[in-house]
Enzyme design. Structure first.
Site, PDB file in Angstrom:
ATOM      1  CG  ASN A   9      -7.592 -62.378 -34.901  1.00  0.00           C
ATOM      2  OD1 ASN A   9      -7.181 -63.586 -35.197  1.00  0.00           O
ATOM      3  ND2 ASN A   9      -7.369 -61.367 -35.767  1.00  0.00           N
ATOM      4  CE  LYS A  11      -4.123 -59.729 -35.470  1.00  0.00           C
ATOM      5  NZ  LYS A  11      -3.724 -58.516 -35.996  1.00  0.00           N
ATOM      6  CG  HIS A  96      -7.755 -59.837 -40.045  1.00  0.00           C
ATOM      7  ND1 HIS A  96      -6.461 -59.288 -40.303  1.00  0.00           N
ATOM      8  CD2 HIS A  96      -8.168 -59.735 -38.908  1.00  0.00           C
ATOM      9  CE1 HIS A  96      -5.886 -58.637 -39.167  1.00  0.00           C
ATOM     10  NE2 HIS A  96      -6.970 -58.900 -38.171  1.00  0.00           N
ATOM     11  CD  GLU A  98      -3.058 -59.319 -39.255  1.00  0.00           C
ATOM     12  OE1 GLU A  98      -3.300 -60.445 -38.974  1.00  0.00           O
ATOM     13  OE2 GLU A  98      -2.858 -58.365 -38.403  1.00  0.00           O
ATOM     14  CD  GLU A 168      -9.991 -55.832 -37.173  1.00  0.00           C
ATOM     15  OE1 GLU A 168      -9.682 -56.242 -35.993  1.00  0.00           O
ATOM     16  OE2 GLU A 168      -9.578 -56.793 -37.964  1.00  0.00           O
ATOM     17  N   GLY A 174      -2.562 -53.698 -34.608  1.00  0.00           N
ATOM     18  CA  GLY A 174      -1.207 -54.072 -34.228  1.00  0.00           C
ATOM     19  C   GLY A 174      -0.284 -52.736 -34.148  1.00  0.00           C
ATOM     20  CB  SER A 213      -4.397 -50.423 -31.092  1.00  0.00           C
ATOM     21  OG  SER A 213      -3.456 -50.767 -32.194  1.00  0.00           O
TER      22      SER A 213
HETATM   23  P1  PGA Z   1      -4.762 -55.625 -32.623  1.00  0.00           P
HETATM   24  O1  PGA Z   1      -5.230 -56.659 -33.769  1.00  0.00           O
HETATM   25  O2  PGA Z   1      -5.598 -55.778 -31.549  1.00  0.00           O
HETATM   26  O3  PGA Z   1      -3.319 -56.225 -32.376  1.00  0.00           O
HETATM   27  O4  PGA Z   1      -4.437 -54.354 -33.195  1.00  0.00           O
HETATM   28  C1  PGA Z   1      -6.601 -56.680 -33.939  1.00  0.00           C
HETATM   29  C2  PGA Z   1      -7.147 -57.355 -35.395  1.00  0.00           C
HETATM   30  O5  PGA Z   1      -6.239 -57.494 -36.375  1.00  0.00           O
HETATM   31  O6  PGA Z   1      -7.881 -57.996 -35.206  1.00  0.00           O
END
Ligand code: PGA
Length: 256
Positions: A9, A11, A96, A98, A168, A174, A213
């Protein structure tokens, strides 16, 4: 045999030029390798077309990070599922955290989007997961239950083969703090049980990815868990060497 999907992903990262470079490096890294795991890349909308051209004649899948539930209309700034389908997208990430946090998406909207994605023959990757506060207040399983119940409502059991779930935990995204393998396995087993309760036994084939992460360092301990069928990788998917190493780890687990 266990199925595995390693999904990147990206982003809101990578211009089209940068995207093409990154995908070329990933293709180079898997050249002449026998791939047992599926690989999916979700670039930003603006890069999908260019990335799809580079991916032609490879087995790497590509998809999008969001969509609108309507097929067309006066929704300034939005992207529809038919637009993504025409570009060859097979998967669309839905809900997601976010999007839930910054764009106020709720379970009802996410369900609408998921049903629209399924109706056009694509696969939604439906993201669920608790916040740190919810975990600390011992509400993790209530939250997952609600997200699954509403997220899956009015979805037909015959669509199960098309659905992907991504667990998640919001506090792990993140932050560099991945969930512990025991926490991941516990949540995934719960999610699988809830999916079967809501959708029936066909739901036992639904792939559940872990995200939050994931790096080349912790990938093995997470991907080898019984109920984990791959990863949704954010930050680590932006560096080809790290992403390739995660793919390699997934492959070696499947080779066993
Ligand atoms: P990350 O993000 O691996 O940077 O923690 C995962 C995601 O948001 O899909």
């Amino acid at each position: 045999m266990k199925k595995m999907l390693i999904a990147g992903n990206w982003k809101m990262n990578m211009t089209t030029t940068e995207s093409v470079k990154l995908i070329q490096n990933i293709i180079e890294g898997i050249k002449n390798k026998k791939l047992l795991t599926d690989i999916l890349i979700c670039p930003p909308f603006t890069s999908i077309d260019a990335v799809s051209k580079v991916l032609k004649d490879t087995k790497i899948l590509y998809g999008a990070q969001n969509c609108h539930f309507e097929s067309k209309g006066a929704y300034t700034g939005e992207i529809s599922i038919p637009m993504l389908k025409e570009l060859g997208c097979k998967f669309i990430i839905i809900g997601h955290s976010e999007r839930r946090t910054y764009f106020f998406e709720n379970d009802e909207l996410i369900n609408k989007k998921a049903r629209a994605v399924l109706a056009l023959g694509l696969s939604p990757i439906i993201c669920i997961g608790e916040t740190l506060r919810e975990r600390e207040e011992n509400r993790t399983f209530d939250v997952l239950k609600r997200q699954i119940e509403i997220g899956m409502s009015r979805i037909e059991p015959e669509n199960c083969a098309q659905i992907v779930i991504a667990y998640e935990p919001v506090w792990a995204i993140g932050t560099g703090i991945s969930a512990e393998p025991e926490q991941v396995q516990e949540a995934h087993a719960f999610i699988k049980g809830e999916l079967v309760r809501v959708l029936g036994k066909r739901a036992s084939s639904i792939i559940v990815l872990y995200g939050g992460s994931v790096t080349d360092e912790n990938a093995k301990s997470i991907l080898e868990l019984t109920d984990v069928h791959g990863g949704l990788i954010g930050g680590a998917s932006l560096k080809s060497d790290i992403f390739l190493s995660i793919i390699e780890t997934a492959n070696s687990i499947l080779e066993k």
